[in-house]
Design a protein around this motif. Structure first.
Motif, PDB file in Angstrom:
ATOM      1  N   THR A  35     -49.461 -40.091  13.878  1.00 42.41           N
ATOM      2  CA  THR A  35     -48.982 -38.784  13.610  1.00 42.41           C
ATOM      3  C   THR A  35     -49.226 -37.972  14.838  1.00 42.41           C
ATOM      4  O   THR A  35     -50.355 -37.699  14.842  1.00 42.41           O
ATOM      5  CB  THR A  35     -48.722 -38.365  12.267  1.00 42.41           C
ATOM      6  OG1 THR A  35     -48.149 -39.277  11.490  1.00 42.41           O
ATOM      7  CG2 THR A  35     -47.730 -37.163  12.526  1.00 42.41           C
ATOM      8  N   ARG A  36     -48.281 -37.354  15.623  1.00 41.78           N
ATOM      9  CA  ARG A  36     -48.481 -36.772  16.799  1.00 41.78           C
ATOM     10  C   ARG A  36     -48.463 -35.022  16.460  1.00 41.78           C
ATOM     11  O   ARG A  36     -47.192 -34.862  15.753  1.00 41.78           O
ATOM     12  CB  ARG A  36     -48.162 -37.015  17.871  1.00 41.78           C
ATOM     13  CG  ARG A  36     -48.706 -38.140  18.504  1.00 41.78           C
ATOM     14  CD  ARG A  36     -47.712 -38.603  19.690  1.00 41.78           C
ATOM     15  NE  ARG A  36     -47.293 -37.663  20.530  1.00 41.78           N
ATOM     16  CZ  ARG A  36     -46.721 -38.151  21.530  1.00 41.78           C
ATOM     17  NH1 ARG A  36     -46.515 -39.312  22.086  1.00 41.78           N
ATOM     18  NH2 ARG A  36     -46.180 -36.974  22.538  1.00 41.78           N
ATOM     19  N   ILE A  37     -49.110 -34.139  16.604  1.00 45.21           N
ATOM     20  CA  ILE A  37     -48.821 -32.903  16.398  1.00 45.21           C
ATOM     21  C   ILE A  37     -48.860 -32.032  17.886  1.00 45.21           C
ATOM     22  O   ILE A  37     -49.987 -32.120  18.698  1.00 45.21           O
ATOM     23  CB  ILE A  37     -49.577 -32.014  15.467  1.00 45.21           C
ATOM     24  CG1 ILE A  37     -49.138 -30.617  15.303  1.00 45.21           C
ATOM     25  CG2 ILE A  37     -51.096 -32.208  15.824  1.00 45.21           C
ATOM     26  CD1 ILE A  37     -49.958 -30.033  14.072  1.00 45.21           C
ATOM     27  N   LYS A  38     -48.117 -31.364  18.239  1.00 45.56           N
ATOM     28  CA  LYS A  38     -48.103 -30.498  19.531  1.00 45.56           C
ATOM     29  C   LYS A  38     -48.406 -29.267  19.253  1.00 45.56           C
ATOM     30  O   LYS A  38     -47.901 -28.431  18.105  1.00 45.56           O
ATOM     31  CB  LYS A  38     -46.793 -30.688  20.200  1.00 45.56           C
ATOM     32  CG  LYS A  38     -46.342 -31.971  20.710  1.00 45.56           C
ATOM     33  CD  LYS A  38     -45.076 -31.941  21.645  1.00 45.56           C
ATOM     34  CE  LYS A  38     -44.798 -33.361  21.974  1.00 45.56           C
ATOM     35  NZ  LYS A  38     -43.657 -33.389  23.044  1.00 45.56           N
ATOM     36  N   ILE A  39     -49.284 -28.562  19.880  1.00 47.82           N
ATOM     37  CA  ILE A  39     -49.730 -27.297  19.695  1.00 47.82           C
ATOM     38  C   ILE A  39     -49.442 -26.520  21.070  1.00 47.82           C
ATOM     39  O   ILE A  39     -50.143 -26.824  21.900  1.00 47.82           O
ATOM     40  CB  ILE A  39     -51.273 -27.209  19.405  1.00 47.82           C
ATOM     41  CG1 ILE A  39     -51.369 -27.866  18.050  1.00 47.82           C
ATOM     42  CG2 ILE A  39     -51.758 -25.791  19.066  1.00 47.82           C
ATOM     43  CD1 ILE A  39     -52.730 -28.110  17.602  1.00 47.82           C
ATOM     44  N   ALA A  40     -48.507 -25.534  20.841  1.00 46.80           N
ATOM     45  CA  ALA A  40     -48.340 -24.812  22.066  1.00 46.80           C
ATOM     46  C   ALA A  40     -49.055 -23.452  21.984  1.00 46.80           C
ATOM     47  O   ALA A  40     -48.905 -22.748  21.076  1.00 46.80           O
ATOM     48  CB  ALA A  40     -46.804 -24.546  22.321  1.00 46.80           C
ATOM     49  N   LEU A  41     -49.607 -22.948  22.977  1.00 46.11           N
ATOM     50  CA  LEU A  41     -50.288 -21.674  23.093  1.00 46.11           C
ATOM     51  C   LEU A  41     -49.820 -20.931  24.144  1.00 46.11           C
ATOM     52  O   LEU A  41     -49.810 -21.307  25.353  1.00 46.11           O
ATOM     53  CB  LEU A  41     -51.802 -21.856  23.372  1.00 46.11           C
ATOM     54  CG  LEU A  41     -52.537 -22.759  22.420  1.00 46.11           C
ATOM     55  CD1 LEU A  41     -53.937 -23.110  22.946  1.00 46.11           C
ATOM     56  CD2 LEU A  41     -52.617 -22.164  20.967  1.00 46.11           C
ATOM     57  N   LYS A  42     -49.307 -19.755  23.868  1.00 46.28           N
ATOM     58  CA  LYS A  42     -48.661 -18.695  24.897  1.00 46.28           C
ATOM     59  C   LYS A  42     -49.179 -17.361  24.864  1.00 46.28           C
ATOM     60  O   LYS A  42     -49.506 -16.733  23.720  1.00 46.28           O
ATOM     61  CB  LYS A  42     -47.043 -18.723  24.843  1.00 46.28           C
ATOM     62  CG  LYS A  42     -46.275 -19.948  24.923  1.00 46.28           C
ATOM     63  CD  LYS A  42     -44.850 -19.874  24.342  1.00 46.28           C
ATOM     64  CE  LYS A  42     -44.394 -21.118  24.146  1.00 46.28           C
ATOM     65  NZ  LYS A  42     -42.980 -21.000  23.617  1.00 46.28           N
ATOM     66  N   LYS A  43     -49.062 -16.836  25.857  1.00 47.50           N
ATOM     67  CA  LYS A  43     -49.467 -15.386  25.994  1.00 47.50           C
ATOM     68  C   LYS A  43     -48.374 -14.689  26.963  1.00 47.50           C
ATOM     69  O   LYS A  43     -47.723 -15.100  27.472  1.00 47.50           O
ATOM     70  CB  LYS A  43     -50.534 -15.078  26.976  1.00 47.50           C
ATOM     71  CG  LYS A  43     -51.167 -13.768  26.953  1.00 47.50           C
ATOM     72  CD  LYS A  43     -52.313 -13.546  28.176  1.00 47.50           C
ATOM     73  CE  LYS A  43     -52.703 -12.034  28.134  1.00 47.50           C
ATOM     74  NZ  LYS A  43     -53.650 -11.783  29.042  1.00 47.50           N
ATOM     75  N   GLY A  44     -47.958 -13.550  26.063  1.00 52.10           N
ATOM     76  CA  GLY A  44     -46.877 -12.440  26.748  1.00 52.10           C
ATOM     77  C   GLY A  44     -45.627 -13.096  26.287  1.00 52.10           C
ATOM     78  O   GLY A  44     -45.334 -13.854  25.499  1.00 52.10           O
ATOM     79  N   ASN A  45     -44.585 -12.807  27.121  1.00 50.48           N
ATOM     80  CA  ASN A  45     -43.133 -13.036  27.097  1.00 50.48           C
ATOM     81  C   ASN A  45     -42.501 -12.615  25.647  1.00 50.48           C
ATOM     82  O   ASN A  45     -41.657 -13.455  25.270  1.00 50.48           O
ATOM     83  CB  ASN A  45     -42.818 -14.173  27.563  1.00 50.48           C
ATOM     84  CG  ASN A  45     -43.298 -14.707  28.969  1.00 50.48           C
ATOM     85  OD1 ASN A  45     -43.482 -13.975  29.636  1.00 50.48           O
ATOM     86  ND2 ASN A  45     -43.660 -15.930  29.244  1.00 50.48           N
TER      87      ASN A  45
END
Length: 182
Positions: A35-45
């Motif tokens: 099983t794959r988990i995608k972790i998105a890390l964002k700043k701002g917007n």
């Protein structure tokens, strides 16, 4: 469980990644090793504030997408807020699969051990239905109508494509458009 990181306007430190890895590995008990988990890390917007950090956790299963998104001023706090949301979805998904398999097997005369009042309250149903005639209009006209009705979406017949479209207000205050393709 395989973890994939996606960073946008944010440089994740090795320490943060190790903390996230350690906490996400607790979800292993629910899934197979592949099983794959995608972790998105964002700043701002996020509504013109650059001091806010967003963490998204996404798990794609066969026909289901489990997703949790949290925005705050601290990425370390985000993981502690997002994981319980995702775990709740995972448990709900497993219970749904369990109930489907029981129905498929036939008679189920067992009584649930305990009924969680929050889960009963979370079951959603259609409580109101509307019917109206679609009027051909441009996207600009649809934006005006959306602002007039005060909702966060508007369904209309696009004059230029002659297809049904959905105009919606995004979290950043801009508009999104969903176009149907037949």
């Amino acid at each position: 469980m395989t973890i994939e990181y996606l960073c946008k306007n944010y440089d994740a430190s090795d320490k943060l990644k190790s903390v996230i890895d350690k906490k996400v590995q607790k979800l292993d008990k629910f899934f197979d090793d592949d099983t794959r988990i995608k972790i998105a890390l964002k700043k701002g917007n996020t509504r013109s504030s650059d001091d806010l950090y967003t963490l998204e956790l996404t798990i794609r299963l066969d026909s289901t997408v489990l997703r949790a998104e949290v925005t705050s001023d601290n990425m370390y706090n985000n993981i502690d807020l997002a994981l319980p949301k995702l775990e709740k979805q995972i448990i709900r998904h497993h219970k749904k699969l369990e109930s489907k398999s029981k129905k498929f097997r036939g008679k189920d005369l067992s009584v649930p051990e305990e009924v969680d009042e929050e889960e009963v309250a979370e079951e959603k149903s259609v409580v109101r239905s509307k019917c109206y005639t679609l009027i051909p209009m441009s996207i600009d006209d649809a934006i005006e109508e959306l602002e007039l009705v005060g909702h966060n979406f508007y369904v209309f017949l696009n004059k230029s494509t002659n297809s049904i479209n959905v105009l919606y207000v995004r979290n950043d205050g801009n508009y999104g458009l969903i176009e149907t393709v037949v």
